[in-house]
Design an enzyme around this catalytic site. Structure first.
Site, mmCIF file in Angstrom:
data_model
loop_
_atom_site.group_PDB
_atom_site.id
_atom_site.type_symbol
_atom_site.label_atom_id
_atom_site.label_comp_id
_atom_site.label_asym_id
_atom_site.label_seq_id
_atom_site.Cartn_x
_atom_site.Cartn_y
_atom_site.Cartn_z
ATOM 1 N N LYS A 1 -8.247 22.545 33.520
ATOM 2 C CA LYS A 1 -7.210 23.520 33.147
ATOM 3 C C LYS A 1 -6.358 23.013 31.995
ATOM 4 C CE LYS A 1 -3.395 26.186 35.192
ATOM 5 N NZ LYS A 1 -2.625 26.429 36.441
ATOM 6 N N HIS B 1 -5.110 25.718 46.845
ATOM 7 C CA HIS B 1 -4.641 24.404 46.383
ATOM 8 C C HIS B 1 -4.215 23.486 47.521
ATOM 9 C CE1 HIS B 1 -5.217 25.282 42.324
ATOM 10 N NE2 HIS B 1 -4.030 25.016 41.815
ATOM 11 N N ARG C 1 -5.584 19.954 47.290
ATOM 12 C CA ARG C 1 -4.963 19.218 46.169
ATOM 13 C C ARG C 1 -3.562 18.757 46.565
ATOM 14 N NH1 ARG C 1 -5.341 18.705 40.499
ATOM 15 N NH2 ARG C 1 -3.501 19.235 39.272
ATOM 16 N N HIS D 1 -1.640 16.447 35.301
ATOM 17 C CA HIS D 1 -0.461 17.242 34.953
ATOM 18 C C HIS D 1 -0.035 16.956 33.513
ATOM 19 C CE1 HIS D 1 0.941 17.749 39.411
ATOM 20 N NE2 HIS D 1 0.050 18.641 39.054
ATOM 21 N N TYR E 1 6.521 16.211 44.319
ATOM 22 C CA TYR E 1 6.122 15.423 45.481
ATOM 23 C C TYR E 1 7.032 14.210 45.703
ATOM 24 C CZ TYR E 1 1.849 18.105 44.666
ATOM 25 O OH TYR E 1 0.946 19.128 44.466
#
Length: 340
Positions: free
Chosen positions: A231, A284, A287, A310, A319
């Site tokens: 992505k 997701h 993930r 990312h 997180y």
């Protein structure tokens, strides 16, 4: 001549070069000095009889989207999907004249979308979330911004003054150890070897489902998976255990596609496990599970950023609250600790 500063910080010139009763022209600039120079040039041309009123732009929003795709959109990784999404939005808006798309026009359209008052097409079912509205706004703004850069749209971006909607972030759900074992057992018993192995790869690497499902044998070498065509456009290489690599190639060749489409098989099993997840997080959840357990076990956030691919550390910081050090600081550094 009137020149005023807009809420966006730009300067708008509002003049009638041919005098009172003549055609009124507005144009915005980054600086006041640019506006004054343009205004003087227009008035000088009018004095010489050389001023030509700008032609009205009769293009419709659909025409702008088509031009954006032809000149720029086709170069994007998911450009065709973006174009189709924009065209379906355009259909919902009634394919207005491009110069009718103003901040007010869009704000009213957005409110109808939020309330579900529009007749929806297959792609857009209302009511929709604030987050989806923000994506819509970003996509439409990008069309105007790119056409302005390419000299295919005169004037400002009509949506530059529209604010993004604020909304409460949803906590990212993840599976605990018991749920992971339950899910993997159910997947194995379901008979879908593809879904079972793709799920294990996602849990071992933090990959998106689509990334793991589309893997080729050539991408796995020396107990390491290399993801490409991601992505973000970045290539990333994640180590896996030897046992998982052997399991993947137990019945599969070392070259070519490894798995068939198996996402629906995964979601069916997930539903049967009665694991409750917030809406939209099923795709997701593996993930998020990898990332959450990585941080809870003391993993470094910068390392996690690279593993997940990312582009911005802000995404990874979601997180951070799961870090053991983060929780320990809350206990050791709260004001009650001083009284103990």
């Amino acid at each position: 001549m009137t020149i005023r500063k807009l809420a966006s910080g730009r300067w708008q010139v509002d003049i009638q070069p041919q005098g009172r009763g003549g055609r009124r022209v507005r144009k915005s600039f980054d600086t006041k000095a640019e506006g004054i120079r343009w205004e003087r040039a227009q008035l000088a041309a009018a004095d010489k009889g050389e001023w030509v009123p700008p032609q009205r732009d009769k293009r419709r929003l659909q025409d702008l989207i088509a031009e954006w795709y032809k000149l720029h959109g086709h170069t994007l990784k998911r450009g065709e999907q973006r174009r189709d999404y924009l065209l379906s939005l355009c259909e919902l808006m009634g394919n207005p004249l491009a110069n009718q798309v103003t901040a007010g026009f869009y704000a009213e359209f957005r409110q109808q979308r939020l309330q579900g008052d529009l007749k929806t097409n297959k792609r857009h079912r209302g009511p929709i979330s604030a987050n989806t509205c923000n994506h819509d706004l970003a996509y439409l703004r990008a069309v105007f911004n790119e056409l302005i850069r390419l000299g295919k749209w005169q004037g400002d971006n009509p949506l530059s003054g529209v604010r993004r909607l604020k909304y409460d972030d949803h906590e990212l759900s993840f599976l605990d150890r018991t749920q992971i074992e339950q899910l993997l057992t159910a997947l194995k018993e379901s008979g879908s070897k593809h879904a079972y192995l793709v799920a294990k790869i996602c849990l071992a690497t933090g990959a998106r489902w689509s990334e793991a499902q589309s893997l080729r044998g050539e991408q796995i070498r020396n107990s390491r998976i290399t993801f490409s065509g991601t992505k973000s456009g970045k290539v990333r290489s994640i180590p896996i255990g030897e046992a998982l690599e052997q399991e993947i190639f137990m019945e599969r060749p070392r070259t070519g596609p490894l798995f068939q489409y198996c996402y629906k098989a995964f979601t069916r099993v997930l539903d049967k496990c009665n694991i409750e997840l917030p809406k939209g997080q099923a795709s997701h959840v593996l993930r998020h599970t990898f990332a959450s357990h990585f941080v809870m076990r003391g993993g470094n956030l910068l390392t996690l950023k690279e593993i997940l691919g990312h582009a911005d550390i802000k995404m990874t910081m979601r997180y951070a609250h799961l870090s053991p050090e983060h929780l320990e600081d809350a206990i050791a550094k709260n004001p009650l600790a001083e009284l103990a």
